[in-house]
Motif scaffolding. Structure first.
Motif, PDB file in Angstrom:
ATOM      1  N   ASP A  16      -5.101  -2.368  13.481  1.00  0.00           N
ATOM      2  CA  ASP A  16      -4.419  -1.712  12.372  1.00  0.00           C
ATOM      3  C   ASP A  16      -3.231  -2.528  11.884  1.00  0.00           C
ATOM      4  OD1 ASP A  16      -6.161   0.492  12.339  1.00  0.00           O
ATOM      5  OD2 ASP A  16      -5.013   1.539  13.881  1.00  0.00           O
ATOM      6  N   GLU A  17      -2.503  -3.130  12.827  1.00  0.00           N
ATOM      7  CA  GLU A  17      -1.344  -3.936  12.437  1.00  0.00           C
ATOM      8  C   GLU A  17      -1.782  -5.207  11.731  1.00  0.00           C
ATOM      9  OE1 GLU A  17       2.348  -5.322  11.613  1.00  0.00           O
ATOM     10  OE2 GLU A  17       1.759  -3.302  12.226  1.00  0.00           O
ATOM     11  N   TYR A  18      -2.867  -5.826  12.195  1.00  0.00           N
ATOM     12  CA  TYR A  18      -3.366  -7.025  11.522  1.00  0.00           C
ATOM     13  C   TYR A  18      -3.774  -6.690  10.088  1.00  0.00           C
ATOM     14  CZ  TYR A  18      -5.868 -11.319  10.506  1.00  0.00           C
ATOM     15  OH  TYR A  18      -6.258 -12.497   9.922  1.00  0.00           O
ATOM     16  N   ARG A  19      -4.506  -5.608   9.910  1.00  0.00           N
ATOM     17  CA  ARG A  19      -4.938  -5.241   8.567  1.00  0.00           C
ATOM     18  C   ARG A  19      -3.734  -4.893   7.686  1.00  0.00           C
ATOM     19  NH1 ARG A  19      -8.803  -0.093   7.651  1.00  0.00           N
ATOM     20  NH2 ARG A  19      -6.920   0.896   8.473  1.00  0.00           N
ATOM     21  N   GLN A  21       2.886   4.437  -2.691  1.00  0.00           N
ATOM     22  CA  GLN A  21       3.949   3.455  -2.879  1.00  0.00           C
ATOM     23  C   GLN A  21       4.966   3.547  -1.761  1.00  0.00           C
ATOM     24  OE1 GLN A  21       5.706   3.407  -6.790  1.00  0.00           O
ATOM     25  NE2 GLN A  21       7.511   2.268  -6.115  1.00  0.00           N
ATOM     26  N   SER A  22       5.251   4.751  -1.287  1.00  0.00           N
ATOM     27  CA  SER A  22       6.252   4.925  -0.224  1.00  0.00           C
ATOM     28  C   SER A  22       5.763   4.305   1.092  1.00  0.00           C
ATOM     29  CB  SER A  22       6.573   6.404  -0.029  1.00  0.00           C
ATOM     30  OG  SER A  22       5.426   7.132   0.354  1.00  0.00           O
ATOM     31  N   ALA A  23       4.464   4.451   1.393  1.00  0.00           N
ATOM     32  CA  ALA A  23       3.926   3.839   2.611  1.00  0.00           C
ATOM     33  C   ALA A  23       4.001   2.313   2.512  1.00  0.00           C
ATOM     34  CB  ALA A  23       2.487   4.288   2.829  1.00  0.00           C
ATOM     35  N   PHE A  24       3.695   1.789   1.332  1.00  0.00           N
ATOM     36  CA  PHE A  24       3.788   0.347   1.100  1.00  0.00           C
ATOM     37  C   PHE A  24       5.221  -0.138   1.267  1.00  0.00           C
ATOM     38  CE2 PHE A  24       4.460  -2.916  -2.362  1.00  0.00           C
ATOM     39  CZ  PHE A  24       3.929  -3.986  -1.657  1.00  0.00           C
ATOM     40  N   ALA A  25       6.168   0.569   0.648  1.00  0.00           N
ATOM     41  CA  ALA A  25       7.570   0.157   0.712  1.00  0.00           C
ATOM     42  C   ALA A  25       8.083   0.199   2.152  1.00  0.00           C
ATOM     43  CB  ALA A  25       8.418   1.057  -0.177  1.00  0.00           C
ATOM     44  N   HIS A  26       7.671   1.220   2.897  1.00  0.00           N
ATOM     45  CA  HIS A  26       8.105   1.332   4.301  1.00  0.00           C
ATOM     46  C   HIS A  26       7.583   0.163   5.124  1.00  0.00           C
ATOM     47  CE1 HIS A  26       9.182   3.185   8.131  1.00  0.00           C
ATOM     48  NE2 HIS A  26       7.946   2.907   8.542  1.00  0.00           N
ATOM     49  N   ALA A  27       6.279  -0.160   4.980  1.00  0.00           N
ATOM     50  CA  ALA A  27       5.682  -1.261   5.738  1.00  0.00           C
ATOM     51  C   ALA A  27       6.286  -2.602   5.321  1.00  0.00           C
ATOM     52  CB  ALA A  27       4.168  -1.264   5.538  1.00  0.00           C
ATOM     53  N   ARG A  30       9.779  -2.957   6.759  1.00  0.00           N
ATOM     54  CA  ARG A  30       9.742  -3.145   8.206  1.00  0.00           C
ATOM     55  C   ARG A  30       9.423  -4.593   8.559  1.00  0.00           C
ATOM     56  NH1 ARG A  30       5.342  -0.191  11.985  1.00  0.00           N
ATOM     57  NH2 ARG A  30       4.084  -1.861  11.065  1.00  0.00           N
ATOM     58  N   LEU A  31       8.546  -5.228   7.789  1.00  0.00           N
ATOM     59  CA  LEU A  31       8.162  -6.606   8.072  1.00  0.00           C
ATOM     60  C   LEU A  31       9.171  -7.616   7.548  1.00  0.00           C
ATOM     61  CD1 LEU A  31       6.026  -8.585   9.188  1.00  0.00           C
ATOM     62  CD2 LEU A  31       4.963  -8.556   6.926  1.00  0.00           C
ATOM     63  N   LEU A  32       9.639  -7.426   6.296  1.00  0.00           N
ATOM     64  CA  LEU A  32      10.472  -8.435   5.650  1.00  0.00           C
ATOM     65  C   LEU A  32      11.953  -8.108   5.607  1.00  0.00           C
ATOM     66  CD1 LEU A  32       7.479  -8.906   4.302  1.00  0.00           C
ATOM     67  CD2 LEU A  32       8.792 -10.412   2.838  1.00  0.00           C
ATOM     68  N   GLY A  33      12.318  -6.883   5.959  1.00  0.00           N
ATOM     69  CA  GLY A  33      13.726  -6.527   5.953  1.00  0.00           C
ATOM     70  C   GLY A  33      14.300  -6.288   4.578  1.00  0.00           C
TER      71      GLY A  33
END
Length: 264
Positions: free
Chosen positions: A206-209, A240-246, A249-252
């Motif tokens: 799931d994290e890779y995808r 959009q909120s799920a995208f923004a959260h992820a 989390r990855l890029l800060g």
């Protein structure tokens, strides 16, 4: 090492008797999927338009215009360039003594972009004048700072043939990729695929995808005016909120913040 991963050896780009200690190579007409190789000079790889792919032993990297690839001398890598406006800046190893031990993905500031554009005044196979000497000395000093601010935009790689097939499936269509179809591509059960992902990649399926989807969003964020919501849907996020959260989390930073910085 398999034939696909065999290092073809040292690639000098310009014959040593003709090249200088620093310079640029314009790659606008390149249309290549390079084999594994290494250089005896440090290399900064950058695309002014479009995106290139860069891979080292630790993972794959996508480089739109908001990101550059730093490749220290001697580091094994391969890249894909398909008629995009791009350039490689080459520096002698002694000019950046603390260059790191692997490929690094750098956030491109307005200053870095302008200096990369200016560097094409001095091709690697031509003499560097007094101005060019001073320019590349400053550029090398700044590289020492830039490589400390690397972006966490990497997809881990593997030599496991079955897992490679599954990951190729995900990268080809991150928005539509599903575990069941990836398992079929790999010739594994879903349970075995999950286990191999964790063991080989250090991250779950799931994290890779999720990371593949985030990487797919980088180019449209940097290069287009598509809405954040549209980009989120296009790469496979349910909102959009799920995208923004992820993304944060990855890029800060938020997608909006990334876009503002990339399009300055």
């Amino acid at each position: 090492m398999s034939d696909a991963n065999r290092d073809v050896g040292l690639s000098t780009l310009v014959a040593p008797e003709h090249r200088r200690s620093a310079g640029a190579i314009v790659q606008d007409e390149y249309d290549v999927d390079a084999p594994w190789h290494h250089h005896d000079m440090h290399q900064l790889q950058y695309a002014f338009e479009g995106a290139m792919e860069l891979e080292d032993e630790h993972g794959r990297h996508l480089l739109p215009r908001s990101l550059a690839g730093w490749i220290p001398a001697g580091v094994r890598h391969r890249n894909s360039l398909h008629r995009i406006r791009s350039v490689a800046i080459l520096l002698s190893p002694e000019s950046v003594p603390v260059a790191g031990s692997g490929v690094r993905i750098l956030r491109v500031s307005p200053l870095m972009r302008e200096m990369i554009a200016e560097a094409v005044r001095w091709p690697l196979d031509r003499p560097v004048d007094v101005t060019g000497t001073a320019f590349f000395a400053a550029f090398a000093c700044l590289c020492s700072e830039w490589i400390e601010d690397q972006a966490p935009l990497t997809l881990p790689s593997t030599t496991d043939p079955a897992l490679i097939r599954a990951l190729d499936y995900v990268r080809a269509n991150p928005a539509g990729s599903h575990m069941a179809a990836a398992a079929v591509a790999a010739g594994l059960s879903e349970r075995s695929l999950r286990r191999r992902c964790q063991a080989e990649l250090g991250m779950g399926w799931d994290e890779y995808r999720r990371r593949a989807r985030l990487l797919a969003s980088i180019e449209p964020l940097a290069e287009t005016d598509l809405s954040i919501a549209c980009i989120a849907a296009d790469v496979g996020f349910e909102s959009q909120s799920a995208f923004a959260h992820a993304f944060r989390r990855l890029l800060g930073q938020t997608p909006q913040e990334f876009r503002r910085r990339a399009q300055r």
